[in-house]
Design a protein around this motif. Structure first.
Motif, PDB file in Angstrom:
ATOM      1  N   GLY A 327       0.792  -1.223   0.000  1.00 46.59           N
ATOM      2  CA  GLY A 327       0.000   0.000   0.000  1.00 46.59           C
ATOM      3  C   GLY A 327       0.825   1.273   0.000  1.00 46.59           C
ATOM      4  O   GLY A 327       2.004   1.296   0.385  1.00 46.59           O
ATOM      5  N   SER A 328       0.183   2.369  -0.393  1.00 46.33           N
ATOM      6  CA  SER A 328       0.862   3.662  -0.446  1.00 46.33           C
ATOM      7  C   SER A 328       1.289   4.139   0.938  1.00 46.33           C
ATOM      8  O   SER A 328       2.243   4.910   1.063  1.00 46.33           O
ATOM      9  CB  SER A 328      -0.049   4.709  -1.091  1.00 46.33           C
ATOM     10  OG  SER A 328      -1.240   4.881  -0.329  1.00 46.33           O
ATOM     11  N   GLY A 329       0.606   3.660   1.966  1.00 43.95           N
ATOM     12  CA  GLY A 329       0.999   4.035   3.318  1.00 43.95           C
ATOM     13  C   GLY A 329       2.416   3.586   3.633  1.00 43.95           C
ATOM     14  O   GLY A 329       3.164   4.289   4.331  1.00 43.95           O
ATOM     15  N   THR A 330       2.786   2.417   3.125  1.00 47.39           N
ATOM     16  CA  THR A 330       4.152   1.922   3.336  1.00 47.39           C
ATOM     17  C   THR A 330       5.145   2.776   2.577  1.00 47.39           C
ATOM     18  O   THR A 330       6.234   3.085   3.077  1.00 47.39           O
ATOM     19  CB  THR A 330       4.250   0.455   2.899  1.00 47.39           C
ATOM     20  OG1 THR A 330       3.319  -0.322   3.658  1.00 47.39           O
ATOM     21  CG2 THR A 330       5.653  -0.088   3.124  1.00 47.39           C
ATOM     22  N   HIS A 331       4.796   3.172   1.349  1.00 46.33           N
ATOM     23  CA  HIS A 331       5.672   4.059   0.579  1.00 46.33           C
ATOM     24  C   HIS A 331       5.920   5.363   1.352  1.00 46.33           C
ATOM     25  O   HIS A 331       7.061   5.834   1.460  1.00 46.33           O
ATOM     26  CB  HIS A 331       5.039   4.382  -0.775  1.00 46.33           C
ATOM     27  CG  HIS A 331       5.004   3.229  -1.712  1.00 46.33           C
ATOM     28  ND1 HIS A 331       4.826   3.387  -3.070  1.00 46.33           N
ATOM     29  CD2 HIS A 331       5.129   1.894  -1.510  1.00 46.33           C
ATOM     30  CE1 HIS A 331       4.840   2.201  -3.656  1.00 46.33           C
ATOM     31  NE2 HIS A 331       5.000   1.286  -2.720  1.00 46.33           N
ATOM     32  N   ILE A 332       4.832   5.937   1.871  1.00 51.32           N
ATOM     33  CA  ILE A 332       4.954   7.207   2.579  1.00 51.32           C
ATOM     34  C   ILE A 332       5.786   7.039   3.846  1.00 51.32           C
ATOM     35  O   ILE A 332       6.677   7.858   4.148  1.00 51.32           O
ATOM     36  CB  ILE A 332       3.558   7.766   2.898  1.00 51.32           C
ATOM     37  CG1 ILE A 332       2.866   8.198   1.591  1.00 51.32           C
ATOM     38  CG2 ILE A 332       3.634   8.927   3.888  1.00 51.32           C
ATOM     39  CD1 ILE A 332       1.421   8.598   1.758  1.00 51.32           C
ATOM     40  N   LYS A 333       5.523   5.973   4.598  1.00 50.58           N
ATOM     41  CA  LYS A 333       6.282   5.729   5.830  1.00 50.58           C
ATOM     42  C   LYS A 333       7.770   5.598   5.540  1.00 50.58           C
ATOM     43  O   LYS A 333       8.611   6.206   6.223  1.00 50.58           O
ATOM     44  CB  LYS A 333       5.778   4.463   6.518  1.00 50.58           C
ATOM     45  CG  LYS A 333       6.648   4.015   7.691  1.00 50.58           C
ATOM     46  CD  LYS A 333       6.252   2.637   8.173  1.00 50.58           C
ATOM     47  CE  LYS A 333       7.174   2.172   9.308  1.00 50.58           C
ATOM     48  NZ  LYS A 333       8.599   2.059   8.895  1.00 50.58           N
ATOM     49  N   GLU A 334       8.110   4.784   4.529  1.00 48.72           N
ATOM     50  CA  GLU A 334       9.524   4.540   4.248  1.00 48.72           C
ATOM     51  C   GLU A 334      10.206   5.800   3.704  1.00 48.72           C
ATOM     52  O   GLU A 334      11.385   6.042   3.996  1.00 48.72           O
ATOM     53  CB  GLU A 334       9.679   3.382   3.268  1.00 48.72           C
ATOM     54  CG  GLU A 334       9.186   2.042   3.796  1.00 48.72           C
ATOM     55  CD  GLU A 334      10.002   1.521   4.970  1.00 48.72           C
ATOM     56  OE1 GLU A 334      11.048   2.113   5.288  1.00 48.72           O
ATOM     57  OE2 GLU A 334       9.586   0.522   5.585  1.00 48.72           O
ATOM     58  N   ALA A 335       9.479   6.584   2.922  1.00 46.79           N
ATOM     59  CA  ALA A 335      10.047   7.842   2.440  1.00 46.79           C
ATOM     60  C   ALA A 335      10.316   8.782   3.612  1.00 46.79           C
ATOM     61  O   ALA A 335      11.375   9.423   3.692  1.00 46.79           O
ATOM     62  CB  ALA A 335       9.103   8.498   1.438  1.00 46.79           C
ATOM     63  N   GLN A 336       9.376   8.853   4.540  1.00 48.15           N
ATOM     64  CA  GLN A 336       9.560   9.710   5.708  1.00 48.15           C
ATOM     65  C   GLN A 336      10.708   9.215   6.578  1.00 48.15           C
ATOM     66  O   GLN A 336      11.534  10.005   7.058  1.00 48.15           O
ATOM     67  CB  GLN A 336       8.268   9.773   6.521  1.00 48.15           C
ATOM     68  CG  GLN A 336       7.146  10.532   5.825  1.00 48.15           C
ATOM     69  CD  GLN A 336       5.824  10.426   6.566  1.00 48.15           C
ATOM     70  OE1 GLN A 336       5.544   9.416   7.218  1.00 48.15           O
ATOM     71  NE2 GLN A 336       5.004  11.461   6.470  1.00 48.15           N
TER      72      GLN A 336
END
Length: 422
Positions: A327-336
């Motif tokens: 999910g995109s939530g994982t993308h956002i978390k890892e980017a942060q």
């Protein structure tokens, strides 16, 4: 020994029944007689495929090999077949007694797996013997399996843009080419590209974003791809456009890019291939290659949830070996967590369904040329793969997210206006 009719046996094994007409080489048939689509099992090898790899994989093997023939749907766009079969391809649990009866009725020979069609990639356990998942060598092999098919074939399916990622339709009547142009331009606008800036495009494909950014925005653009055929095509396209002084494509793993201090980085369709466990190093690498206030646009297929889930056997063996989605939530978390400030996220799910629809239409319109280029088996696989993926986007099982982030300066500056400018 009691002989079992093949059609009855297959229909009984399916967990949710036979949604289309199914006819077998022994003369048996099952499923609705008024179905506009009929599946015809033409030989014993096809039966063995269905029985030894229950579900999508067995169907794909029989279909790719020509042992399972579809009537009532064009092989270049079997969307209606995929729609009717959706949720109806899994076998139910079978008791030991039922297995014995099945073997006696259909014959033991049908439980010996035939060699898979040549379009099929190695299973995960065999690939593991040849290198760690998402090592540079194994990634290069996986990318080559899917992208080094034939530039001419891709040209027939993708159209003049040679863009093999989700387009962005400015309106419902837009053409595929208009939508691909809008996709590249949307990425450029979100990155706020300006003349003289430096752009890195990782996983650049045939160079569409590199060429668009250099031609339309006057930036100095570098693209990298693991596909030799993509790199060769992109280099020729750059020369045709006369952009050799401002645009470059290298046959290179993004992890081997040595330049840093980019004003912007675009990643359009790469994240699906790198592996979820590699997200920290991936986003960290991209952050480290940006200058302060430099922007990253990550464009990727995502799941509708953030649970780890393996890609299905058909997609893994025939389409994207080692591909991983989350999910995109994982993308956002890892980017942060990598030190990037996430500024915006957008879901373009239905745009990808429309893109796949148009790719299927191109495959139908250029069917004979595509078959001449890659063979009937590969052409069939592409037809069913794109139609099935279209359903996945329509049903919200998979999505497409663009995540915009920035390497914030040490003083907290991000270079963004108060409201979005794109």
């Amino acid at each position: 020994m009691t002989t079992i009719k093949i059609a009855d046996a297959i229909a009984d094994l399916l967990r949710d029944g036979m949604p289309v007409r199914f006819e077998a080489y022994d003369g048996s048939g099952t499923g609705p007689e008024d179905s506009p689509i009929t599946l015809e099992l033409v030989n014993q090898r096809g039966l063995a495929y269905l029985l030894t790899a229950p579900g999508d994989l067995g169907l794909a093997r029989a279909y790719a090999a020509g042992d399972l023939v579809v009537h009532g749907a064009h092989p270049g766009d079997p969307y209606e077949l995929a729609r009717r079969l959706k949720g109806h391809t899994k076998f139910r649990k079978v008791s030991p007694g039922e297995i014995v009866a099945l073997v006696r009725g259909l014959g033991f020979a049908n439980l010996k797996p035939p060699p898979p069609p040549p379009q099929e990639h190695l299973p995960r356990w065999r690939r593991a013997m040849e290198g760690l998942r998402h090592s540079m060598g194994r990634d290069a092999e996986a990318i080559s399996h899917h992208y080094d098919v034939s530039n001419a074939f891709y040209r027939h399916v993708l159209g003049p843009s040679m863009a093999y990622t989700c387009a962005v339709y400015p309106d419902a009547d837009a053409t595929l080419e208009e939508a691909q142009h809008e996709k590249f331009d949307l990425v450029a606008r979100k990155l706020d590209l300006k003349p003289g800036q430096r752009l890195l495009d990782v996983g650049c494909g045939w160079g569409g974003m590199v060429i668009h950014a250099a031609k339309e925005y006057g930036v100095k653009a570098l693209g990298v791809t693991l596909s030799q055929q993509q790199a060769d095509w992109g280099k020729e396209a750059i020369d045709r456009e006369g952009l050799g002084d401002v645009a470059e494509i290298r046959h290179l793993d993004y992890r081997d890019v040595f330049e840093t201090g980019f004003d912007a980085i675009s990643s359009i369709g790469l994240t699906e291939h790198i592996g979820v466990r590699n997200y920290p190093s991936y986003f960290g690498f991209l952050r480290d290659h940006l200058k302060p206030e430099g922007r990253l646009l990550n464009h990727s297929i995502t799941r509708h949830h953030n649970r780890r889930e393996e890609t299905g056997a058909f997609i893994d063996r025939y389409v994207f070996p080692d591909g991983e989605l989350i999910g995109s939530g994982t993308h956002i978390k890892e980017a942060q967590d990598a030190g990037l400030e996430v500024m915006h996220s957008e879901n373009l799910r239905m745009h990808y369904a429309m893109t796949l629809r148009d790719w299927n239409r191109n495959l139908v319109d250029n069917w004979d040329a595509c078959v001449d280029e890659v063979g009937i088996g590969t052409a069939r696989v592409w037809g069913i793969y794109m139609a099935s993926c279209r359903l996945g986007f329509e049903w919200n099982e998979i999505q497409l997210h663009q995540v915009l982030a920035v390497r914030t300066g040490d003083d907290g500056s991000d270079g963004f206006p108060l409201r979005p400018s794109w």
